[in-house]
Design an enzyme around this catalytic site. Structure first.
Site, PDB file in Angstrom:
ATOM      1  N   ASP A 125       0.840  -1.198   0.000  1.00 19.45           N
ATOM      2  CA  ASP A 125       0.000   0.000   0.000  1.00 19.45           C
ATOM      3  C   ASP A 125       0.876   1.249   0.000  1.00 19.45           C
ATOM      4  OD1 ASP A 125      -2.179  -1.665   0.222  1.00 19.45           O
ATOM      5  OD2 ASP A 125      -2.333  -1.428   2.403  1.00 19.45           O
TER       6      ASP A 125
HETATM    7  N1  URA Z   1      -1.323  -5.877   3.940  1.00 16.55           N
HETATM    8  C1  URA Z   1      -1.800  -4.618   3.950  1.00 16.55           C
HETATM    9  O1  URA Z   1      -2.811  -4.324   4.567  1.00 16.55           O
HETATM   10  N2  URA Z   1      -1.080  -3.682   3.284  1.00 16.55           N
HETATM   11  C2  URA Z   1       0.043  -3.929   2.618  1.00 16.55           C
HETATM   12  O2  URA Z   1       0.631  -3.031   2.036  1.00 16.55           O
HETATM   13  C3  URA Z   1       0.518  -5.253   2.619  1.00 16.55           C
HETATM   14  C4  URA Z   1      -0.188  -6.217   3.286  1.00 16.55           C
END
Ligand code: URA
Length: 269
Positions: free
Chosen positions: A130
């Protein structure tokens, strides 16, 4: 940047089942580190590439590692060595090739850190993090490695550290570890441990959208920071925005990839 044309049907058909290892010209050039994908297309289009002594302007010309290919008259090797890079992703950039949000992408960070000898490859991000997640992100020149590392069936663990609001209790950790049903279905069992008072270490074998945050949220632990610190037995060891190439031993042992056993390439998207 030029976009890759769709492969013809005959080529897609030839690539399914047990077709012998081979590739099409433009992709083979960037997998082998000769030219980046847009440079490969431009060079082929401009008639700078010869296959078996003849100019071809068709990017989908089938080739194997043994095909005689020249670029600007210079012979090139099309053998693919699977290369994997580890990057420490900073907060704020997106894991996409296109920058729709105008905030910068992981490919911008990669480009800034890439040493000259690695610039001729077409790099693929291995999964996504993310925008606000930091830490270990892999890149590779080999789509087979992407398929290997992102498949839930390979059980390659990804370890995250989440800083959370809420009390971390044994019950919550047990629920995370058992697995739970999210709105897109049940999760596989995970590993969940406390790290100090306000942090959870969560090890997942899947990579579903926002999975760590959603699992934590489901037990009342809202993540205000998330960092990926390991994949397989590879532990992040470069500073933020730093990059290093993994050795072939690390790719095989820490990331459990066997290039010989995975001959067939995924189709172009
Ligand atoms: N899980 C999440 O919530 N975000 C990420 O970036 C990776 C795994």
């Amino acid at each position: 940047m030029r976009s890759m044309p769709r492969p013809p049907k005959w080529l897609l058909a030839a690539r399914t089942g047990n077709a012998p290892p081979g590739d099409w010209l433009s992709r083979a050039l960037s997998r082998a580190g000769v030219l980046r994908p847009d440079e490969a297309l431009a060079a082929i289009d401009a008639g700078r590439v010869k296959v078996g002594g003849k100019v071809t302007t068709k990017p989908f010309t089938p080739v194997t590692a043994q095909t005689e290919v020249t670029v600007d008259g210079q012979p090139v090797r099309l053998e693919t060595v699977t290369r994997v890079l580890v990057l420490n992703k900073p907060k704020g950039v997106v894991s996409a090739a296109k920058d729709d949000q105008k905030v910068g992408t992981v490919f911008d960070v990669l480009d800034a850190a890439l040493p000259e000898p690695l610039r001729g490859y077409g790099w693929h991000a291995v999964g996504r993090l993310d925008r606000d997640t930091t830490g270990l992100l892999l890149f590779t020149n080999d789509e087979r490695f992407v398929a290997h590392a992102t498949s839930p069936d390979r059980h390659l663990p990804k370890r995250y550290v989440a800083q959370v609001y809420g009390e971390v209790t044994k019950e919550k950790l047990a629920t995370l570890a058992r697995g739970m049903t999210l709105d897109d279905g049940p999760t596989r069992p995970a590993k969940a441990e406390a790290r100090g008072a306000g942090a959870v270490v969560l090890t997942l074998v899947e990579g579903r959208h926002h999975q760590a945050k959603r699992m934590l949220g489901a037990v009342g632990l809202s993540a205000h920071a998330l960092h990926r610190e390991a994949i397989g037995s590879l532990v992040l060891d470069v500073p933020e925005r730093g990059l290093r190439e993994l050795s072939q031993e690390e790719i095989a042992a820490a990331l459990r990839f066997d290039p010989v056993a995975r001959q067939s390439l995924p189709e172009a998207r």
